[in-house]
Design a protein around this motif. Structure first.
Motif: not given
Ligand code: HAM
Length: 470
Positions: A155-157, A160-162, A291-293, A328-334
């Motif tokens: 469980q993590f938080s 998220n912006v779109e 890693g998302l389609d 581990s990345a701090l965040g990501g998108g596209g």
């Molecule tokens: P994601 O790369 O799967 O993208 O997750 C974004 C961030 O969530 C990761 O870089 C990481 O910081 C955090 N995260 C992911 N999994 C875990 C975990 N198991 N534990 C702790 N932190 C984690 C998305 O989720 C896309 N929906 C982002 C996005 C928004 N793309 C377009 N709009």
């Protein structure tokens, strides 16, 4: 014999209940405690200070840039994620918490927010809103059944912006700028990585070339076991493998960025030009695919860098924890221009990103970012004696209404214990009300640093507090 008076039997019943409770308490220590599930985390009050800081700052920044906060359900139909995130992705195929509910529906705990936000955008006809593009902010918990390790919870938080309804490169660049700026303002040093994965036809053609490249046995032999499987199922994922063998196998591989159409290339060039104009440092990572389609064109990630705050440089030894967390990345998108239509909405270009709050907080600790003192109380209200306590409670409420940051512990009667608490929480002033002050309509103001105490008429007390807190 007369009947027992009613209250006596009630008394007996109470005594019996009380004995049972006591017995239970005796047995309590022998009861096996139920621990939290693997990979789930508690956030303790001390740590919540940082959570508050990160979340408040996110709200402030993104709302300033016109993002409207929204919420989506924790539980959605499993098929929502299978269709949008993708059946072959790790998130859906391996990590989703799914179950069949009592109505026989296949449901899933949300593993990411984008599919839910897209569904909500379509379901509520947001393309009809007066203000376009529609910019949405979501902050909340997600669930992925991953192997738990530092920075990887079940469980993590995320924040998220779109952005829906904007095709131009300025939207992509603005998102990257916002993510970078947000992390920088929190004191986290990051490296931005960007790439363009073109449009779906580009990727189909590219995947054929990649498979051809790996036909060479010698090259294929360098791939890890997992990446050999990925090459069959989801070949693009091989590109961002962390395995050293795979990385060396990729050294001569064709690059996706060289195989994208002209329109996508020009779009990407514009994104980079905006980033230069906004003064955002970035590196081009031709192997970044995400890693998302649903992605097309611009993809980006925010990676932790060896921090300026921690006083480290590239030559100093790095702790194992830090080395892990920097993997581990701090965040990501596209960009995901096809997803809204694919999910049943009108054709709508879109892009977004998410930042992992748990990882940001780990990183703030590793970089020794000091805790914010924003919520720290300036004033402690202490009392001595029953009547004074009541007066102190009224006074405390008045402080709250006037906007002062104050603390109290009205259940403690000893002044010593109250002053100790005032010290502990770092209050600058303690206001003391005892029996004498009650009679005289005064308050004692104690300066916590010098220990000096002075008495003020109640009518002058706020003026004096303001003077001292300036
Ligand atoms: P994601 O790369 O799967 O993208 O997750 C974004 C961030 O969530 C990761 O870089 C990481 O910081 C955090 N995260 C992911 N999994 C875990 C975990 N198991 N534990 C702790 N932190 C984690 C998305 O989720 C896309 N929906 C982002 C996005 C928004 N793309 C377009 N709009």
């Amino acid at each position: 014999m007369g009947r027992k008076p009613k209250n006596q039997s009630a008394n007996n019943a109470y005594q019996k209940h009380s004995k049972n409770t006591q017995d239970k308490n005796v047995f309590h220590s022998k009861v096996k405690m139920i621990s939290r599930l693997r990979g789930m985390r508690d956030i303790l009050p001390e740590e919540y200070v940082r959570w508050d800081e990160v979340i408040n700052q996110a709200r402030e920044l993104f709302k300033y840039y016109g993002f409207l906060e929204t919420d989506i359900p924790v539980l959605e139909s499993q098929s929502l994620y299978e269709k949008s995130t993708g059946k072959q992705t790790d998130v859906v195929s391996k990590e989703m918490f799914t179950f069949i509910d009592k109505d026989g529906d296949k449901v899933a705990l949300r593993p990411e927010a984008t599919p839910g936000v897209v569904r909500s955008y379509i379901e509520h006809g947001m393309f009809n809103r007066t203000f376009q593009p529609v910019k949405l902010l979501w902050i909340g918990n997600l669930f992925r059944r991953e192997k738990p390790q530092l920075g990887r919870n079940r469980q993590f938080s995320q924040i998220n912006v779109e952005i829906f309804g904007e095709a131009s490169a300025v939207a992509d660049a603005q998102l990257i700028m916002l993510g970078y700026q947000f992390l920088k303002e929190l004191g986290v040093t990051t490296q931005v990585q960007v790439n363009s994965i073109g449009d779906s036809l580009d990727r189909e053609e590219y995947v054929k070339k990649l498979i051809m490249y790996f036909r060479d046995r010698k090259i294929r032999a360098k791939l890890s076991v997992d990446d050999k499987k990925r090459l069959m199922k989801n070949p693009l994922r091989v590109l961002d493998s962390k395995d050293e063998g795979t990385q060396s196998a990729l050294e001569g591989a064709p690059q996706l960025i060289d195989n994208i159409n002209d329109e996508a290339r020009n779009h990407f060039i514009k994104v980079l030009e905006y980033l230069d104009e906004f003064d955002i440092p970035y590196i081009l990572n031709p192997f970044l695919v995400r890693g998302l389609d649903y992605y097309n064109r611009t993809v980006f990630e925010f990676w932790p860098m060896r921090g300026a705050n921690s006083g480290q440089n590239a030559d100093s030894a790095e702790s194992v924890e830090e080395a892990i967390s920097r993997q581990s990345a701090l965040g990501g998108g596209g960009r995901y221009d096809g997803l809204v239509e694919f999910m049943g909405g009108r054709p709508t270009p879109a892009c977004g990103f998410a930042l992992g709050i748990d990882r940001i907080i780990n990183r703030m600790k590793e970089e020794n970012v000091p805790m914010s003192s924003a919520g720290q109380p300036d004033i402690f209200v202490a009392q001595l004696g029953e009547a004074a306590k009541r007066q102190a409670m009224t006074f405390f409420e008045e402080l709250r209404k006037k906007g002062y940051k104050a603390q109290q512990n009205f259940v403690k009667d000893s002044l010593k214990a109250q002053l100790e608490m005032a010290h502990k929480i770092g209050a600058k002033l303690t206001l003391i009300i005892g029996q004498q002050e009650l009679v005289d309509k005064t308050v004692i103001i104690r300066d916590m640093e010098s220990g000096m105490q002075e008495v003020y008429a109640f009518s002058r007390v706020f003026e004096e507090i303001d003077k001292r807190l300036k």
